[in-house]
Design a protein around this motif. Structure first.
Motif, short mmCIF file in Angstrom:
data_model
loop_
_atom_site.label_atom_id
_atom_site.label_comp_id
_atom_site.label_asym_id
_atom_site.label_seq_id
_atom_site.Cartn_x
_atom_site.Cartn_y
_atom_site.Cartn_z
N ALA A 191 79.42 28.24 24.95
CA ALA A 191 78.65 28.02 23.65
C ALA A 191 78.58 29.33 22.70
O ALA A 191 78.32 30.30 23.25
N PRO A 192 78.77 28.98 21.45
CA PRO A 192 78.54 30.30 20.52
C PRO A 192 76.91 30.54 20.28
O PRO A 192 76.24 29.37 20.49
N SER A 193 76.72 31.54 19.96
CA SER A 193 75.25 31.91 19.92
C SER A 193 74.83 31.34 18.53
O SER A 193 73.57 30.80 18.51
N ASN A 194 75.50 31.40 17.61
CA ASN A 194 74.89 30.77 15.98
C ASN A 194 75.39 29.50 15.95
O ASN A 194 76.40 29.10 15.51
N LEU A 195 74.83 28.63 16.69
CA LEU A 195 75.28 27.18 16.95
C LEU A 195 74.40 26.41 16.12
O LEU A 195 73.36 26.56 15.94
N SER A 196 75.11 25.51 15.26
CA SER A 196 74.41 24.32 14.57
C SER A 196 74.86 23.00 14.84
O SER A 196 76.01 22.90 14.95
N VAL A 197 73.91 22.18 15.37
CA VAL A 197 74.31 20.71 15.81
C VAL A 197 73.55 19.80 15.19
O VAL A 197 72.46 20.13 14.51
N ALA A 198 74.09 18.54 15.38
CA ALA A 198 73.50 17.47 14.60
C ALA A 198 72.33 16.72 15.55
O ALA A 198 72.33 16.69 16.69
N ALA A 199 71.17 16.22 14.92
CA ALA A 199 70.33 15.91 15.46
C ALA A 199 69.56 14.87 14.60
O ALA A 199 69.84 14.92 13.26
N THR A 200 68.59 14.04 14.90
CA THR A 200 67.92 13.24 14.48
C THR A 200 66.49 13.08 14.86
O THR A 200 66.47 12.92 15.92
N ALA A 201 65.63 12.99 13.73
CA ALA A 201 64.15 13.07 14.24
C ALA A 201 63.64 11.81 13.89
O ALA A 201 63.88 10.99 12.77
N VAL A 202 63.06 10.94 14.96
CA VAL A 202 62.61 9.65 14.94
C VAL A 202 61.17 9.68 15.41
O VAL A 202 60.76 10.30 16.40
N LEU A 203 60.24 8.95 14.59
CA LEU A 203 58.73 8.88 14.98
C LEU A 203 58.62 7.45 15.39
O LEU A 203 58.65 6.36 14.78
N HIS A 204 58.43 7.29 16.96
CA HIS A 204 58.03 6.07 17.24
C HIS A 204 56.69 5.93 17.42
O HIS A 204 55.66 6.77 17.79
N LEU A 205 56.28 4.75 16.84
CA LEU A 205 54.57 4.26 16.92
C LEU A 205 54.47 3.31 18.21
O LEU A 205 55.29 2.32 18.19
N ARG A 206 53.18 3.53 18.64
CA ARG A 206 52.75 2.73 19.84
C ARG A 206 51.57 1.79 19.31
O ARG A 206 50.86 2.48 18.53
N GLY A 207 51.51 0.40 19.56
CA GLY A 207 50.44 -0.27 19.14
C GLY A 207 50.72 -1.04 17.97
O GLY A 207 52.07 -1.42 17.80
N THR A 208 49.76 -1.84 17.34
CA THR A 208 49.69 -2.70 16.51
C THR A 208 49.07 -2.37 15.35
O THR A 208 48.33 -1.21 15.20
N LEU A 209 49.00 -3.00 14.20
CA LEU A 209 48.30 -3.12 13.12
C LEU A 209 46.81 -2.99 13.37
O LEU A 209 45.86 -2.46 12.50
N ALA A 210 46.44 -3.58 14.70
CA ALA A 210 45.00 -3.55 15.13
C ALA A 210 44.59 -1.97 15.26
O ALA A 210 43.41 -1.44 15.09
N ASP A 211 45.48 -1.19 15.82
CA ASP A 211 45.27 -0.05 16.09
C ASP A 211 44.96 0.81 14.88
O ASP A 211 44.30 1.70 14.40
N LEU A 212 45.93 0.37 13.59
CA LEU A 212 45.76 0.77 12.39
C LEU A 212 44.36 0.52 11.57
O LEU A 212 43.74 1.38 11.21
#
Length: 631
Positions: free
Chosen positions: A243-264
Motif C-alpha cells: 500500500a502507498p503511504s499517501n493513500l486516498s480512498v473512497a468512503a461514505t459516512a452514514v448516521l444510523h438513528l435508533r428509536g422512534t419519534l417518541a424518542d425525539l
C-alpha cells in the motif's frame, strides 16, 4: 333643448352606462387564469428546493399554508419550526417531517443561528421521513420528496460535521444539540477495512475534478468522502503490504438513528456514525431496507494524483535521479479482496502509473469489473535495463502471491491479468515466458557458474536471465508494445538521452564486477551502459532474444496497436514510436487497431477494448469455476 342636443346627451348617458356595466362585469370576472408557459419554467417551479433555489418546495409551502404558519414563518422561522416539531411528534405526519427537514436546512443556510445544529436537525428529520414509518407507509419511490429528503440528510449531515480548520468531517463520537433536544452518537468503522489510521475525511461534494474524463459519482444515502491523511508521507511505501503511504480512498459516512419519534419527543435521540469503504460496498441495510450508498469513486483518485509530482517525477525516474529503490514495485489501492482477479497496470518509458488514471477511473466505474477485479499498479525506474525491471516485476508478483494467497487456493488470484504499455508490455511478456537458457546463451558461450564472479554477482545475474513463466498470470494485454524494437530508440536524440541515464545503485553493484572481469560479455552486450533505450533498439540483443521466447501456452494475450495516420493500412504505419510490424504478435486472441499516437491509454476506444477483454476474462473464470461444494 334641440333634438340634436337631446340625442348627444342620450349617447353620453349610454356610453357611461356601458362603462359602468363593463366595470361591474370585471368585478365579477374569475381571478383564475391558465396560460401557456415555458416548460422549463414550469418544471423548475415543481423542483424548487432549499438546496438549489434557496426556497421551500411546493409541498413544504403547502404544509405552512394548511397550518396557517406562512406569516409566522416569515417573521420568526425558528419559532415556527418548534411548532411544526410538536405537530410532527404528535402525529408522525410524513408531510410535516419533510417540511421540517427542508426548513431546518434553509434556516441553517440563511444563518438563523446555531447553523450546525440546524443542519444536523435537518438530517434527523429527513431520516424519520425516510425510515420512521412502517415499511408499507414509507414514501413512494416516485415521490419527488424522497430524493430531496436524501439530499437534506446527506448535505445536512455533511455541513453539521464539517470542520473549518481541517476542511474535513469530524468523525468522532459525541453529543450534539438539535432544534429541540440532543443527539448522542458513537462511531463504527468495522466496514472500513484499513489497518492504518486516516485522520482526514474530506467531503467529496466540496470539490471539482479536472484532468479525468468522467466522474464516478453515484446518488444514494450518506456523505461521500475522501479518506486520507493531513500530512503527506515522505516515502511512497506505506505500513500495509503493497500500500502507498499517501493513500486516498473512497468512503461514505452514514448516521444510523435508533428509536422512534417518541424518542425525539423525549428530547433525546441516539445513533451511530458509520464510515464505510464504498469501493467495496454499494448498498447498506437501513431500517429493514436495502439502500444505495452515495459514493464518489473518482474524487479519491484525483486527490491521490494531485499529491504527486507528475511529469517531473517521471523524468527524474527515467534518468535515474530518483534512486529510491524502496519506492518502486507493486502497489494496491484498496485492501486485498479474495475472489477478485488482480489486474496489474505496468507503465512504459519515461512514464508513471498516473498515465493509467483515466483507464483506471473508467474501469472502476463498471460494476461488473469493480466487483470482479482489483486493480494494482507496478512502477519502476524506466531507464534501467529491461531485464532488471522484468525481474523486479516477477519478484513483486510472487511476493504478492505469498502474502495474499499463500495456500494458492484463491481461484481469482490464479487468473491474474497483466496490462503493459510500451516498455511495460516487454516486462509483462518476460513475466509469462520461460527463459530456457536462451538469454544467457546470447551473452556468453560459457555457463554462468564458470564465470569469474562472486556468488552474489552470479545470484544477481541468475535472477535476470533464468526464470519461468508465472503460473498464476493467465492473460495479457499488450498496448503499443515494441516486441521488435522501437524506431524511436534508434533515433539520435534518444541515444544521446540514454547517455545521461544513471543506473540504480543496486544494478551497478550487482553487475559491474562481473562485467569488468569478463569483458567478452560486455562486448556481446554492445554497450557500457545497458539502458532500456539500448535494449529497445530494433535488432538489439534483447529484441532478437524475445523472438525466440514464446509466451507460455496457458497465457491468453491480446494486442492493442495505435496507428497515428488513418490512411495507413497494416502492415504499414505505426504510432510514431512503435511500428505496427513491431507491435503485432501472431497468435493473439484479438488485435485492436486505434487511430492514435503512442500514449493511447486514455483513448475511450482503447479503454472500451480493455473493458471488453476483462469482462471476457471474468465470464470465462465464472464458467470454469465448479459450483460450491464440488471440486
Amino acid at each position: 333643448m334641440s333634438l340634436l342636443m337631446r340625442m348627444a346627451t342620450l349617447r353620453c348617458v349610454a356610453r357611461t352606462a356601458a362603462l359602468l356595466f363593463a366595470a361591474a362585469l370585471a368585478a365579477c370576472a374569475s381571478p383564475f387564469l391558465l396560460e401557456r408557459a415555458d416548460l422549463r419554467e414550469v418544471l423548475e417551479s415543481f423542483s424548487e428546493s432549499a438546496l438549489v433555489q434557496g426556497t421551500p418546495n411546493a409541498q413544504t409551502r403547502r404544509v405552512l399554508r394548511q397550518r396557517g404558519l406562512e406569516e409566522a414563518y416569515a417573521s420568526d422561522p425558528l419559532l415556527t419550526l418548534e411548532i411544526l416539531h410538536d405537530a410532527a411528534v404528535r402525529s408522525s405526519d410524513a408531510d410535516i417531517l419533510f417540511a421540517l427537514a427542508e426548513l431546518c436546512y434553509l434556516a441553517g443556510d440563511d444563518g438563523a443561528g446555531g447553523e450546525r445544529d440546524l443542519f444536523l436537525s435537518s438530517a434527523v428529520y429527513a431520516w424519520f421521513f425516510l425510515f420512521g414509518q412502517e415499511p408499507g407507509r414509507r414514501p413512494s419511490p416516485y415521490d419527488v420528496r424522497l430524493r430531496l429528503a436524501c439530499d437534506y440528510y446527506n448535505h445536512g449531515l455533511s455541513r453539521a460535521l464539517f470542520d473549518e480548520e481541517s476542511g474535513g468531517l469530524r468523525v468522532e463520537a459525541g453529543q450534539r444539540h438539535l432544534l429541540l433536544g440532543r443527539l448522542e452518537y458513537d462511531v463504527e468503522v468495522s466496514r472500513f477495512p484499513w489497518n492504518r489510521r486516516f485522520d482526514l475525511f474530506l467531503p467529496a461534494d466540496h470539490y471539482d475534478i479536472r484532468g479525468l474524463a468522467i466522474r464516478n459519482w453515484y446518488s444514494g444515502l450518506g456523505v461521500p468522502l475522501v479518506a486520507t491523511n493531513r500530512v503527506a508521507g515522505t516515502s511512497l511505501r506505506g505500513s500495509e503490504p503493497f500500500a502507498p503511504s499517501n493513500l486516498s480512498v473512497a468512503a461514505t459516512a452514514v448516521l444510523h438513528l435508533r428509536g422512534t419519534l417518541a424518542d425525539l419527543a423525549r428530547s433525546r435521540v441516539q445513533g451511530t456514525l458509520e464510515v464505510l469503504a464504498t469501493a467495496q460496498l454499494s448498498t447498506i441495510e437501513l431500517a429493514g431496507a436495502e439502500v444505495p450508498l452515495a459514493r464518489d469513486l473518482t474524487a479519491p483518485l484525483a486527490h491521490l494524483l494531485s499529491r504527486g509530482e507528475g511529469i517531473n517525477l517521471e523524468l527524474r525516474r527515467f534518468f535515474g535521479a530518483a534512486d529510491d529503490a524502496q519506492d518502486y514495485g507493486l502497489y494496491i489501492l484498496e485492501p486485498y479482496q479474495p475472489g477478485r482477479v488482480p489486474v496489474v497496470f505496468v507503465h512504459g518509458t519515461a512514464s508513471s502509473p498516473a498515465r493509467w488514471a483515466d483507464m483506471y477511473n473508467h474501469l472502476v466505474g463498471d460494476d461488473e469489473l469493480r466487483h470482479g477485479c482489483q486493480f494494482w499498479i507496478f512502477t519502476y525506474p524506466s531507464g534501467q535495463p529491461i531485464l532488471q525491471s522484468a525481474a523486479d516485476l516477477r519478484s513483486e508478483l510472487l511476493k504478492a502471491r505469498a502474502t495474499f494467497d499463500p495456500s494458492g487456493r484463491d481461484a481469482a488470484f490464479a487468473q491474474t491479468v497483466l496490462i503493459g504499455h510500451s516498455q511495460g508490455g516487454l516486462l509483462t511478456r518476460l513475466a509469462t515466458s520461460n527463459s530456457d537458457g536462451i538469454i544467457w546463451a546470447q551473452v556468453s558461450d560459457r555457463p554462468l557458474e564458470e564465470q569469474d564472479a562472486s556468488e552474489e554477482e552470479k545470484a544477481f545475474v541468475r535472477r535476470l536471465v533464468r526464470f519461468e513463466a508465472l503460473p498464476f498470470v493467465t492473460r495479457e494485454i499488450f498496448v503499443c508494445t515494441p516486441h521488435r524494437g522501437s524506431v524511436l530508440a534508434a533515433w539520435l536524440p534518444a541515444r544521446i538521452a540514454a547517455r545521461f541515464i544513471s543506473l540504480p545503485t543496486r544494478v551497478l553493484a550487482g553487475a559491474s564486477g562481473l562485467l569488468l572481469r569478463n569483458p567478452q560479455i560486455l562486448a556481446r552486450l554492445g554497450h557500457e551502459n545497458p539502458t532500456s533505450i539500448h535494449a529497445m533498439e530494433p535488432g538489439s540483443l534483447l529484441v532478437t532474444t524475445l523472438e525466440r521466447m514464446p509466451l507460455a501456452p496457458f497465457v491468453h494475450y491480446h494486442s492493442i496497436i495505435a496507428i497515428d495516420d488513418p490512411d495507413d493500412e497494416p502492415p504499414e504505419g505505426g504510432d510514431g514510436v512503435v511500428a505496427y510490424t513491431s507491435a503485432h504478435l501472431d497468435g493473439a486472441e484479438s488485435e485492436f487497431l486505434v487511430t492514435s499516437g503512442h500514449s493511447c491509454q486514455a483513448n475511450p476506444l482503447v479503454i472500451e477494448e480493455v473493458r471488453r477483454i476483462l469482462r471476457l476474462h471474468l465470464r470465462a473464470l465464472v464458467a470454469a469455476t465448479p459450483p460450491e461444494g464440488e471440486e
